[in-house]
Motif scaffolding. Structure first.
Motif, PDB file in Angstrom:
ATOM      1  N   ALA B  92       0.908  -1.301  -0.237  1.00 29.94           N
ATOM      2  CA  ALA B  92      -0.116   0.148   0.113  1.00 29.94           C
ATOM      3  C   ALA B  92       0.788   1.232  -0.160  1.00 29.94           C
ATOM      4  N   GLU B  93       2.015   1.398   0.709  1.00 29.43           N
ATOM      5  CA  GLU B  93       2.879   2.696   0.780  1.00 29.43           C
ATOM      6  C   GLU B  93       3.602   2.652  -0.535  1.00 29.43           C
ATOM      7  N   GLN B  94       3.869   1.466  -1.152  1.00 27.92           N
ATOM      8  CA  GLN B  94       4.511   1.605  -2.426  1.00 27.92           C
ATOM      9  C   GLN B  94       3.598   2.067  -3.748  1.00 27.92           C
ATOM     10  N   ARG B  95       2.398   1.630  -3.580  1.00 25.71           N
ATOM     11  CA  ARG B  95       1.474   2.292  -4.465  1.00 25.71           C
ATOM     12  C   ARG B  95       0.987   3.655  -4.263  1.00 25.71           C
ATOM     13  N   ALA B  96       1.315   4.097  -2.946  1.00 22.72           N
ATOM     14  CA  ALA B  96       1.132   5.470  -2.530  1.00 22.72           C
ATOM     15  C   ALA B  96       2.343   6.375  -3.305  1.00 22.72           C
ATOM     16  N   VAL B  97       3.568   5.901  -3.095  1.00 24.88           N
ATOM     17  CA  VAL B  97       4.870   6.392  -3.401  1.00 24.88           C
ATOM     18  C   VAL B  97       4.538   6.532  -5.188  1.00 24.88           C
ATOM     19  N   LEU B  98       4.223   5.496  -5.829  1.00 26.13           N
ATOM     20  CA  LEU B  98       4.319   5.680  -7.247  1.00 26.13           C
ATOM     21  C   LEU B  98       3.040   6.561  -7.678  1.00 26.13           C
ATOM     22  N   SER B  99       2.227   6.605  -7.020  1.00 27.58           N
ATOM     23  CA  SER B  99       1.170   7.397  -7.375  1.00 27.58           C
ATOM     24  C   SER B  99       1.347   8.887  -7.305  1.00 27.58           C
ATOM     25  N   ALA B 100       2.230   9.306  -6.263  1.00 33.81           N
ATOM     26  CA  ALA B 100       2.700  10.594  -5.970  1.00 33.81           C
ATOM     27  C   ALA B 100       3.872  11.034  -6.730  1.00 33.81           C
ATOM     28  N   VAL B 114      10.015   2.719 -10.505  1.00 36.02           N
ATOM     29  CA  VAL B 114       9.070   2.456 -11.567  1.00 36.02           C
ATOM     30  C   VAL B 114       9.453   1.307 -12.132  1.00 36.02           C
ATOM     31  N   ARG B 115      10.767   0.981 -12.542  1.00 35.51           N
ATOM     32  CA  ARG B 115      11.330  -0.202 -13.136  1.00 35.51           C
ATOM     33  C   ARG B 115      11.123  -1.322 -12.192  1.00 35.51           C
ATOM     34  N   GLU B 116      11.476  -1.125 -10.861  1.00 34.50           N
ATOM     35  CA  GLU B 116      11.052  -2.173  -9.943  1.00 34.50           C
ATOM     36  C   GLU B 116       9.786  -2.637  -9.920  1.00 34.50           C
ATOM     37  N   ALA B 117       8.793  -1.796  -9.762  1.00 37.51           N
ATOM     38  CA  ALA B 117       7.581  -2.137  -9.690  1.00 37.51           C
ATOM     39  C   ALA B 117       7.070  -3.062 -11.161  1.00 37.51           C
ATOM     40  N   LEU B 118       7.492  -2.449 -12.314  1.00 36.03           N
ATOM     41  CA  LEU B 118       7.298  -3.077 -13.590  1.00 36.03           C
ATOM     42  C   LEU B 118       7.812  -4.577 -13.549  1.00 36.03           C
ATOM     43  N   ARG B 119       8.862  -4.915 -13.065  1.00 35.69           N
ATOM     44  CA  ARG B 119       9.648  -6.229 -13.041  1.00 35.69           C
ATOM     45  C   ARG B 119       8.763  -7.044 -12.178  1.00 35.69           C
ATOM     46  N   GLY B 120       7.952  -6.587 -11.197  1.00 36.03           N
ATOM     47  CA  GLY B 120       7.355  -7.374 -10.079  1.00 36.03           C
ATOM     48  C   GLY B 120       6.005  -8.231 -10.705  1.00 36.03           C
ATOM     49  N   ASN B 121       5.386  -8.813  -9.749  1.00 37.90           N
ATOM     50  CA  ASN B 121       4.351  -9.532 -10.165  1.00 37.90           C
ATOM     51  C   ASN B 121       2.913  -9.141  -9.395  1.00 37.90           C
TER      52      ASN B 121
END
Ligand SMILES: [Zn+2]
Lengths: 284, 216
Positions: B92-100, B114-121
């Motif tokens: 939830a914190e990671q989503r908040a960081v990405l949105s901001a 952004v790249r780390e999130a895109l690599r994940g599942n």
């Protein structure tokens, strides 16, 4: 029957275990941060582990209808490794997380000065964060270790009702209940405690402030020991309500003291198949 | 879908009095002591709530955006603090960081997140990573790979912020090839790739023509 396993290391378990646990009635678990068997060599290994306890593992558990919470700490064994100590400086940010419902497992392994320091410091963190503490008692020299643990808990100033001492046995249960702390029992094949001995302890010491867990991990252990204990209690004449108290309401009350146990309360008589998805693999 | 705006929605209408007080005190503390965000950021959701505010933002994300924009830091120092919050954040914190990210003066410095999130599942993180910040900063080849990953993960392409602006001939070619592969395997072609491909008719080979005619 609804079961809350207050101490189980799901990171070491398979999806088959999750399925079997759901079928046995397990609807919620707490996974304490602990030793992985293989020593960690840097604080970064802990951060990845904590991230897994907060990210991947609750995600995996949810696909099988099980709610997953965790406790965070530097464990007693690795408190002796200077390469791991710096993790203590970063615990603050992890102890602030939503799904962290206690500080743990802390406590003694070999009762070294380093363990003294880590235990006292982490009990202090529990006080600062308003969190309960899950305290492991040593396997060697258990009675003396438990006595010493109770002294450190008393000196820390944390309220005894916020503390559970775990892996207790016939010789340590009395002093822990007398102290006002909660008494935890790990029903673990061959060592620690069996379900029949557990029933005798419940008969002798009552069912208040008692937590029963499987402590299942990467060793020879069984994630269904909570259910086996419930069955043994029923066979020994305890009623459904007492079983529900020990295996659901007590862990909810203990970890609920964190104010962070955001739980969907299942009905005690819910059916036993979960129509979940198979685990997502992220095939792309 | 309405594109997300470059400001976060105001969380205040969704907050009760204790939550407002908490957020006001938290932003004030962070403004004078930036390190305080490390304990306040994770605590925001249980103090402010997590209801949905609009199609893009939940209350906790908007409250966390308020904490991030209160940081009195710039450039590398800001990027380091934000990276630490992401690196030690729960989902939830990671989503908040990405949105901001589009609200913060970070330049390209947040691209590693952004790249780390895109690599994940975790689909929710992949979606959050593909907002206005990615539209503005992600290199072409990475943007195309990200869109293709969405198709594989069954994330609706309508959720990808910059798709219309950034779709190009090469992306259309990749999606047409993907359609070909699917048809050859006797599987369906997802509907949401059709408009992207049709915008570049030159990429539609004979063997997939029928999948991209208007009536299909
Ligand atoms: Zn354990």
């Amino acid at each position: 029957m609804r079961i809350f396993d207050p101490h189980i290391h799901m990171t070491s378990r398979t999806t088959d275990d999750y399925e079997a646990m759901y079928a046995a009635g397990v609807r919620a678990v707490v996974e304490p941060a602990f030793w992985l068997g293989q020593p960690r060599t840097s604080p970064e290994s802990f951060y990845d582990y904590f991230d897994g306890l907060l990210g991947w593992e609750p995600y995996r558990a949810a696909q099988f209808g099980i709610q997953h919470f965790c406790t965070i700490a530097l464990n007693p064994k690795e408190a002796n490794d200077p390469r791991c100590i710096p993790v203590l400086d970063e615990l603050d940010r992890y102890l602030a997380k939503d799904r962290v419902v206690a500080v743990g497992e802390i406590g003694y392994d070999s009762m070294t000065p380093e363990e003294d320091e880590a235990l006292a410091r982490q009990l202090q963190l529990a006080v600062e964060h308003g969190l309960p503490a899950l305290v492991h008692t040593p396997h060697r020299d258990k009675a003396a270790g438990t006595k010493r643990t109770l002294d450190v808990v008393r000196e820390s100033g944390i309220a005894p009702e916020l503390v559970v001492l775990d892996h207790l046995n016939e010789l340590t249960v009395g002093m822990v209940l007398d102290s006002g702390c909660w008494a935890g029992f790990s029903i673990y094949p061959r060592t620690k405690m069996s379900e029949d001995r557990m029933v005798e302890i419940l008969k002798g010491h009552g069912t208040e402030r008692v937590l029963v867990n499987s402590a299942a991990d990467w060793g020879r252990s069984d994630p269904l020991k909570t259910r086996r204990t419930a069955d043994a209690m029923l066979a020994a004449g305890f009623d459904d309500d007492t079983v529900d108290q020990v295996l659901w309401r007590s862990p909810v009350a203990f970890y609920g003291q964190s104010g962070r146990l955001e739980l969907d309360e299942p009905k005690p008589d819910e059916e036993t198949t979960f129509e979940g998805n198979s685990i997502r693999r992220g095939g792309a | 879908m309405v594109p997300p705006s470059l400001t976060a929605p105001d969380p205040h209408p969704a907050l009760d009095d204790p939550a407002r007080t908490w957020l006001a005190e938290a932003t004030a503390r962070i403004a004078s002591d930036p390190g305080a965000i490390r304990r306040l950021f994770p605590a925001a959701r249980r103090h402010c709530g997590r209801a949905r505010l609009d199609a893009h933002w939940t209350v906790d994300e908007a409250a966390r955006a308020a904490l991030l924009t209160a940081l009195p830091l710039r450039g590398r120092a800001l990027a380091d603090e934000v990276t630490g919050l992401y690196r030690h954040g729960d989902p939830a914190e990671q989503r908040a960081v990405l949105s901001a990210l589009p609200l913060l003066d970070l330049g390209d410095l947040a691209l590693p997140l952004v790249r780390e999130a895109l690599r994940g599942n975790d689909n929710s993180l992949i979606e959050a990573a593909l907002g206005p910040y990615a539209t503005d900063h992600l290199p072409d080849d990475e943007f195309r790979q990200a869109v293709l990953k969405c198709v594989f993960c069954e994330i609706p392409l309508g959720h990808v912020h910059g798709l219309t602006a950034r779709a190009d001939h090469e992306l259309a070619r990749m999606l047409a090839d993907f359609a070909h592969e699917r048809l050859a395997a006797g599987r369906d072609v997802p509907d949401d790739i059709r408009p992207v491909v049709r915008a570049f008719p030159g990429v539609i080979g004979e063997e997939v023509q029928h999948a991209f005619t208007e009536e299909s």
